[in-house]
Write an enzyme that holds these catalytic residues in place. Structure first.
Site, PDB file in Angstrom:
ATOM      1  CE  LYS B  45      45.471  45.881  36.267  1.00 15.55           C
ATOM      2  NZ  LYS B  45      45.524  45.177  37.693  1.00 15.55           N
ATOM      3  CB  CYS B 130      47.916  48.765  44.794  1.00 17.84           C
ATOM      4  SG  CYS B 130      48.477  47.164  43.958  1.00 17.84           S
TER       5      CYS B 130
END
Lengths: 260, 303
Positions: B45, B130
């Protein structure tokens, strides 16, 4: 390793309990692990590209002898709608067992379980698994109208079941919070549990908090995975943003940031 | 059994099937289902210098053949990872790759320098793609100068395999790929999610708290496949293909398009066992066509 499973279940029954609630019974050909009240399964409905993700359902009943698991499905959207059209003989993939369960009551506890909509499933499961004498278990089930209620007679042996309906067609007229057990007797319980629409759980929590009674609720935030990797179903808590799927769905109301 | 081993720079993988960052937690969540040492590798993650709470709920919307997410890099920060998570996962017998994030170049370097000290982390994936954070993230990945600047500085700070994760939200992804290759990237992984949105017609409101989010799942596969094919032709470094891979055929398509390995992401939400089925499926495919090594299909697209 090996604490969670993905496997196919055979649909053995799909019974309409009323217009919007269905009882679906599923058979596993592998031995079911221990599943506790409040835990859930994530089901791949797999019927259309519009229903890409699994849908989580609280476990209603588990029969370890025959490896049967049942859920109550309330039609809420396109996924649950499709699931209620499933036929016996079809197969469904389940990820299970997921989430944390309700705190199992102590031996002499007096408990109140409040359920709304399909939220009654884990409440009845809890009543049954509590191991308490029925006189220690009060269950209040709320619905809009008598037509929205389901037959729970087989559960009367586990506790005192009361109803409220918004239109007064059966039981106390009003919301669950209008029932005298909540209005006047909240203080007598050791533990209060609630599962149902957010507004209902918040109202019950508020009364439990005022009475200073232990209270747990089961949340159903939108989730993609159900096992703690997507971080989509978060709930703000005193410990930060937590995944409802792994740190819940059951939360003590003191850990939530609800304005109650 | 065919040889499924592939190499990404100095990273030797037992098979080309890895898990995508943000879809497999810190590997333990998948290890709850099966022994993750069977996998080619795991991209952990996304991690930032300090704790991030991420975006407000709702962060997810289901869309046809996919989903939008707007998690916003919720994580407890690199120090928490090193002290609390790394000791528990470091001995998994598969490459664990830290996905490095920051709001500034300095923040990327801060995380990178700390990861550089971890013996059992053989590579990093630099996330300049992102779409769900206000600062940093995709802002670096959508221009060549931005992508070059962060890659150049992180390259100086990192000795092991450096993979740069690219955004598809650009006019020409192969330009960005060449830019990061020029600054010393050892590999590129693509694609991250596509910026999209969803509206509830009944309430007339956006379904995500952030209005827009990242689209993933099989809905994006054809576009991701095209981008991987373009990038594989444009660079000499190995390419890792990502985007809507749900089954063996999908994975093989990415390998044929030129990817040396793939990452399975959103499919894990549907079924965390899918990567194991793909590994088995690739072996069956190779046996069916009497090939000895998976390397024989990498870039094997016949025109």
């Amino acid at each position: 390793m090996g604490k969670k499973l993905v496997s196919d279940f055979l649909v053995t029954e799909n019974i309409a309990l009323n217009k919007t609630n269905f009882l679906i019974r599923l058979a596993s050909d592998i031995k079911l692990p221990s599943i506790s009240p409040g835990q859930f399964v994530n089901i791949d409905i797999n019927k259309s590209n519009e229903i890409f993700l699994r849908r989580p359902f609280s476990v209603f009943e588990v029969d370890y002898t025959n490896n049967l698991l049942s859920i109550i499905v309330k039609i809420l959207g396109r996924g649950s709608k499709k699931l209620t059209e499933i036929q016996p003989g079809e197969k469904l993939s389940l990820i299970y067992p997921l989430g944390k369960h309700f705190t199992i009551p102590d031996k002499k506890d007096k408990i109140l379980a409040v359920g709304g909509g399909s939220g009654l499933a884990p409440m009845l499961f809890l009543a049954r698994e509590s191991g308490l004498p029925p006189e220690n278990v009060d269950i209040v089930i709320g619905a809009r109208s008598v037509a929205d209620l389901v037959d729970v007679d087989s559960y009367r042996k586990y506790g005192n079941i009361q109803f409220t309906t918004e239109d007064g067609s059966t039981g106390t007229k009003g919301f669950v919070t209008d029932h005298h057990l909540l209005k006047n007797e909240m203080g007598k319980y050791d533990k209060v549990y609630a599962c149902g629409p957010d507004a209902m759980m918040k109202a019950v929590s508020s009364m439990a908090k005022k009475a200073g009674v232990f209270c747990e609720v089961s949340l159903e935030n939108l989730m993609a995975c159900g096992f703690g990797v997507c971080l989509c179903c978060i709930e703000p808590t005193v410990k930060g943003n937590l995944c409802v799927c792994t740190e819940g769905p059951v939360f003590n109301i003191n850990d939530l940031k609800w304005q109650i | 059994m065919a040889d499924l081993g592939v190499k990404i720079h100095e990273l030797q993988l037992k098979n080309p099937v890895m898990l995508a960052s943000g879809t497999c937690g810190f590997a333990e969540e998948i290890n709850d289902f099966y022994d993750v040492s069977q996998l080619g590798g795991i991209f952990l993650k996304g991690t930032t210098p300090r704790n991030r709470d991420g975006n407000l709920y709702p962060r997810m919307a289901e869309t046809p053949s996919g989903m939008l997410n707007a998690v916003g890099l919720q994580n407890k920060g690199i120090d928490f990872f090193i002290e609390n998570i790394y000791p528990r996962i470091k001995d998994y017998n598969t490459p664990l790759i830290v996905n490095v994030n920051g709001s500034t170049v300095e923040e990327y370097i801060e995380v990178t320098e700390k990861v550089n000290e971890l013996d059992k982390i053989p590579a990093i994936e630099l996330n300049i793609s992102c779409p769900n954070v206000k600062e940093g993230g995709m802002a670096f990945g959508v221009t060549c100068p931005g992508a070059e600047a962060v890659t150049r500085e992180v390259r100086k700070a990192y000795k092991k395999t450096l993979i740069v994760k690219l955004s598809p939200n650009v006019t020409d992804v192969s330009e960005i790929a060449r830019a990061v290759e020029g600054q010393g990237a050892d590999s590129v992984s693509l694609v991250n999610t596509f910026v999209g949105m969803a509206i509830d017609a009944e309430t007339r409101r956006p379904l995500l708290s952030t209005v827009t989010g990242g689209l993933s799942g099989p809905a994006i596969k054809p576009i991701a496949l095209r981008m991987v094919w373009q990038v594989a032709k444009a660079v000499k470094i190995p390419v890792i293909g990502i985007g809507g891979i749900m089954n063996t055929a999908d994975a093989i398509e990415f390998l044929l398009a030129g990817a040396s390995a793939v990452q399975v992401g959103t499919a894990l939400f549907k079924d965390p066992l899918i990567p194991l089925q793909i590994i088995k499926g690739i072996n069956e495919y190779l046996e069916k066509y009497k090939m000895e090594s998976v390397k024989q299909i990498i870039g094997g697209l016949q025109m």
